[in-house]
Design a protein around this motif. Structure first.
Motif, PDB file in Angstrom:
ATOM      1  N   ARG A 176      39.920 -11.174  35.214  1.00 41.56           N
ATOM      2  CA  ARG A 176      38.639 -11.604  34.655  1.00 41.56           C
ATOM      3  C   ARG A 176      37.645 -10.447  34.652  1.00 41.56           C
ATOM      4  N   GLY A 177      37.149 -10.077  33.469  1.00 39.56           N
ATOM      5  CA  GLY A 177      36.192  -8.987  33.368  1.00 39.56           C
ATOM      6  C   GLY A 177      34.755  -9.464  33.341  1.00 39.56           C
ATOM      7  N   GLN A 178      33.841  -8.517  33.428  1.00 33.09           N
ATOM      8  CA  GLN A 178      32.405  -8.821  33.440  1.00 33.09           C
ATOM      9  C   GLN A 178      31.662  -8.022  32.373  1.00 33.09           C
ATOM     10  N   GLY A 179      32.294  -7.851  31.233  1.00 36.37           N
ATOM     11  CA  GLY A 179      31.666  -7.114  30.142  1.00 36.37           C
ATOM     12  C   GLY A 179      32.506  -5.920  29.719  1.00 36.37           C
ATOM     13  N   SER A 180      32.279  -5.453  28.504  1.00 33.35           N
ATOM     14  CA  SER A 180      33.043  -4.313  27.994  1.00 33.35           C
ATOM     15  C   SER A 180      32.822  -3.057  28.839  1.00 33.35           C
ATOM     16  N   VAL A 181      31.589  -2.839  29.248  1.00 27.24           N
ATOM     17  CA  VAL A 181      31.285  -1.659  30.077  1.00 27.24           C
ATOM     18  C   VAL A 181      32.061  -1.741  31.387  1.00 27.24           C
ATOM     19  N   ASP A 182      32.090  -2.936  31.971  1.00 28.93           N
ATOM     20  CA  ASP A 182      32.842  -3.158  33.209  1.00 28.93           C
ATOM     21  C   ASP A 182      34.335  -2.920  32.976  1.00 28.93           C
ATOM     22  N   ALA A 183      34.870  -3.424  31.867  1.00 30.64           N
ATOM     23  CA  ALA A 183      36.296  -3.252  31.580  1.00 30.64           C
ATOM     24  C   ALA A 183      36.657  -1.784  31.432  1.00 30.64           C
ATOM     25  N   ILE A 184      35.781  -1.016  30.776  1.00 30.95           N
ATOM     26  CA  ILE A 184      36.020   0.420  30.623  1.00 30.95           C
ATOM     27  C   ILE A 184      35.980   1.120  31.980  1.00 30.95           C
ATOM     28  N   ARG A 185      34.999   0.768  32.789  1.00 28.50           N
ATOM     29  CA  ARG A 185      34.873   1.402  34.111  1.00 28.50           C
ATOM     30  C   ARG A 185      36.034   1.042  35.022  1.00 28.50           C
ATOM     31  N   GLN A 186      36.437  -0.227  35.009  1.00 23.57           N
ATOM     32  CA  GLN A 186      37.542  -0.658  35.870  1.00 23.57           C
ATOM     33  C   GLN A 186      38.851   0.003  35.444  1.00 23.57           C
ATOM     34  N   THR A 187      39.034   0.146  34.134  1.00 21.33           N
ATOM     35  CA  THR A 187      40.232   0.827  33.647  1.00 21.33           C
ATOM     36  C   THR A 187      40.181   2.305  34.011  1.00 21.33           C
ATOM     37  N   GLY A 188      39.023   2.915  33.803  1.00 23.73           N
ATOM     38  CA  GLY A 188      38.866   4.328  34.132  1.00 23.73           C
ATOM     39  C   GLY A 188      39.060   4.624  35.605  1.00 23.73           C
ATOM     40  N   ALA A 189      38.732   3.645  36.457  1.00 23.09           N
ATOM     41  CA  ALA A 189      38.880   3.807  37.908  1.00 23.09           C
ATOM     42  C   ALA A 189      40.271   3.386  38.392  1.00 23.09           C
ATOM     43  N   ASN A 190      41.163   3.069  37.439  1.00 26.19           N
ATOM     44  CA  ASN A 190      42.533   2.635  37.747  1.00 26.19           C
ATOM     45  C   ASN A 190      42.602   1.325  38.513  1.00 26.19           C
ATOM     46  N   ASN A 191      41.567   0.497  38.374  1.00 27.49           N
ATOM     47  CA  ASN A 191      41.608  -0.845  38.945  1.00 27.49           C
ATOM     48  C   ASN A 191      42.317  -1.820  38.005  1.00 27.49           C
ATOM     49  N   ALA A 192      42.556  -1.372  36.777  1.00 25.65           N
ATOM     50  CA  ALA A 192      43.339  -2.120  35.795  1.00 25.65           C
ATOM     51  C   ALA A 192      44.070  -1.112  34.930  1.00 25.65           C
ATOM     52  N   THR A 193      45.288  -1.448  34.522  1.00 24.49           N
ATOM     53  CA  THR A 193      46.063  -0.533  33.685  1.00 24.49           C
ATOM     54  C   THR A 193      45.491  -0.477  32.276  1.00 24.49           C
ATOM     55  N   PHE A 194      45.119  -1.664  31.773  1.00 23.03           N
ATOM     56  CA  PHE A 194      44.569  -1.779  30.424  1.00 23.03           C
ATOM     57  C   PHE A 194      43.265  -2.564  30.468  1.00 23.03           C
ATOM     58  N   GLY A 195      42.408  -2.284  29.504  1.00 23.70           N
ATOM     59  CA  GLY A 195      41.173  -3.038  29.366  1.00 23.70           C
ATOM     60  C   GLY A 195      41.033  -3.543  27.946  1.00 23.70           C
ATOM     61  N   PHE A 196      40.264  -4.619  27.811  1.00 25.09           N
ATOM     62  CA  PHE A 196      39.922  -5.133  26.483  1.00 25.09           C
ATOM     63  C   PHE A 196      38.435  -4.873  26.331  1.00 25.09           C
ATOM     64  N   ALA A 197      38.074  -3.889  25.508  1.00 19.81           N
ATOM     65  CA  ALA A 197      36.698  -3.417  25.522  1.00 19.81           C
ATOM     66  C   ALA A 197      36.220  -2.975  24.147  1.00 19.81           C
ATOM     67  N   ASP A 198      34.903  -2.900  24.016  1.00 19.75           N
ATOM     68  CA  ASP A 198      34.232  -2.590  22.762  1.00 19.75           C
ATOM     69  C   ASP A 198      34.248  -1.095  22.462  1.00 19.75           C
ATOM     70  N   ALA A 199      34.545  -0.759  21.202  1.00 16.88           N
ATOM     71  CA  ALA A 199      34.643   0.649  20.799  1.00 16.88           C
ATOM     72  C   ALA A 199      33.300   1.370  20.882  1.00 16.88           C
ATOM     73  N   GLY A 200      32.203   0.690  20.521  1.00 18.41           N
ATOM     74  CA  GLY A 200      30.887   1.315  20.624  1.00 18.41           C
ATOM     75  C   GLY A 200      30.526   1.633  22.061  1.00 18.41           C
ATOM     76  N   SER A 201      30.838   0.696  22.960  1.00 12.36           N
ATOM     77  CA  SER A 201      30.603   0.937  24.391  1.00 12.36           C
ATOM     78  C   SER A 201      31.465   2.094  24.885  1.00 12.36           C
ATOM     79  N   LEU A 202      32.648   2.237  24.291  1.00 13.20           N
ATOM     80  CA  LEU A 202      33.529   3.337  24.674  1.00 13.20           C
ATOM     81  C   LEU A 202      32.941   4.687  24.265  1.00 13.20           C
ATOM     82  N   VAL A 203      32.302   4.745  23.100  1.00 12.33           N
ATOM     83  CA  VAL A 203      31.631   5.981  22.676  1.00 12.33           C
ATOM     84  C   VAL A 203      30.581   6.374  23.721  1.00 12.33           C
ATOM     85  N   LEU A 204      29.790   5.400  24.152  1.00 12.94           N
ATOM     86  CA  LEU A 204      28.756   5.666  25.161  1.00 12.94           C
ATOM     87  C   LEU A 204      29.373   6.084  26.496  1.00 12.94           C
ATOM     88  N   ALA A 205      30.468   5.441  26.872  1.00 20.52           N
ATOM     89  CA  ALA A 205      31.123   5.752  28.147  1.00 20.52           C
ATOM     90  C   ALA A 205      31.689   7.169  28.135  1.00 20.52           C
TER      91      ALA A 205
END
Length: 329
Positions: A68-97
């Protein structure tokens, strides 16, 4: 004497090869991976559970856990921190990240090929056009793509983004806040419209979809870290292929997809689940293109749109946003 064992019919030989390939996959089966959603568990995520329930992940040699995620930004951060292998996240938020926080995450496949973001307001507030949003409070979860991308919508709609007040609230609280008139508007992906409409009834809602003002940037997709792409490309390919298999089934039969999701999460109404799945199908399916395919020109457009609304600490190139070759044709 001729060797009759070498004279297998082509069909039998092909079937044998396929069986051997599947057996090889099962022999490697049990690659434990996790996927973190953008927001909780909703009908819009049904196809992941279809792939899980129908054994598509298992057939691909994957043991998948859906988090269970808490937003696209959270999904990107959790994936980036290796807390999840894959994330379901927004492309615009990914540009910012990538540009501001240097989070080493890229897209493997796109799901929302059109902007999914939207704002829903109670009809009895008198809000009818984008300009009416100025001076209004809009509730939205922290770390959500709708807030991230709102300045882009505001620019396209000709309104002042600074005049909108954002109220932070959990994703699960939004429908009730709208229904009880605690806020006049909420940020919500258009795939969530059916649930909002039901919970707000008999009050009707006015929808402001970001795509309605001509925006065409990419929405959510499947992301993984640079390291995962580099060291486990086959894992990414298997996960994407199995997920797309689930998408195809879900879009062909939204009612079945909703029933499957309901098995795993009893709190999700099957009617709402089916409606959300149909809405995802509308966002995901692009005529003449395979499901999940990422178009380089559309990625550049997404980057350009974000660049036009935000000042990034570092420029973001197309090759930092996605890795081609992971979507089956």
């Amino acid at each position: 004497m001729p060797n009759h064992h070498c004279r297998l019919p082509k069909i039998a030989a092909g079937a044998f090869a396929l069986a051997a390939l599947m057996a090889a996959g099962r022999a490697q089966a049990d690659d434990s991976v996790s996927l973190i959603t953008d927001f909780g568990y909703n009908g819009r995520h049904a196809y992941f559970f279809v792939a899980l329930d129908k054994g598509y992940y298992k057939a691909a040699g994957l043991d998948v856990k859906i988090l269970r995620g808490q937003g696209s930004v959270d999904a990107i951060r959790q994936t980036g921190a290796n807390n999840a292998t894959f994330g379901f996240a927004d492309a615009g938020s990914l540009v910012l990240a990538r540009g501001n926080d240097h989070i080493p995450v890229k897209l493997a496949a796109i799901v929302y090929a059109k902007p999914p973001e939207g704002i829903f307001c109670r009809e009895d507030t008198g809000i009818r056009k984008p300009k009416d949003l100025e001076g209004v409070s809009i509730a939205n979860p922290p770390g959500g793509a709708t807030v991230d991308m709102f300045p882009i919508y505001a620019k396209a709609a000709g309104i002042d983004a600074a005049k909108v007040k954002w109220v932070v609230a959990g994703s699960g609280a939004l429908p009730a806040m709208l229904a009880t008139n605690k806020v006049p508007c909420v940020g919500q992906f258009v795939v969530g419209e059916a649930l909002l409409q039901r919970q707000a009834a008999p009050q009707k809602l006015i929808r402001f979809g970001f795509a309605d003002v001509g925006l065409t940037f990419y929405g959510n997709g499947i992301v993984a870290t640079d390291a995962t792409f580099a060291t486990k490309p086959d894992l990414v390919k298997r996960f994407v292929a199995a997920t797309i298999h689930g998408m195809k089934d879900a879009f062909a039969n939204p009612e079945e997809a909703a029933e499957i999701l309901h098995k795993y999460h009893r709190e999700i109404d099957t009617g709402i689940g089916a409606a959300e799945t149909r809405a995802v199908g509308e966002l995901a399916q692009v005529k003449g293109q395979p499901l999940g395919m990422i178009d380089q020109a559309r990625i550049k457009e997404t980057i350009d749109v974000v660049n036009g609304a935000f000042k990034l600490k570092s420029p973001v190139g197309v090759n930092e946003m996605y890795v081609p070759g992971f979507v089956p044709n």
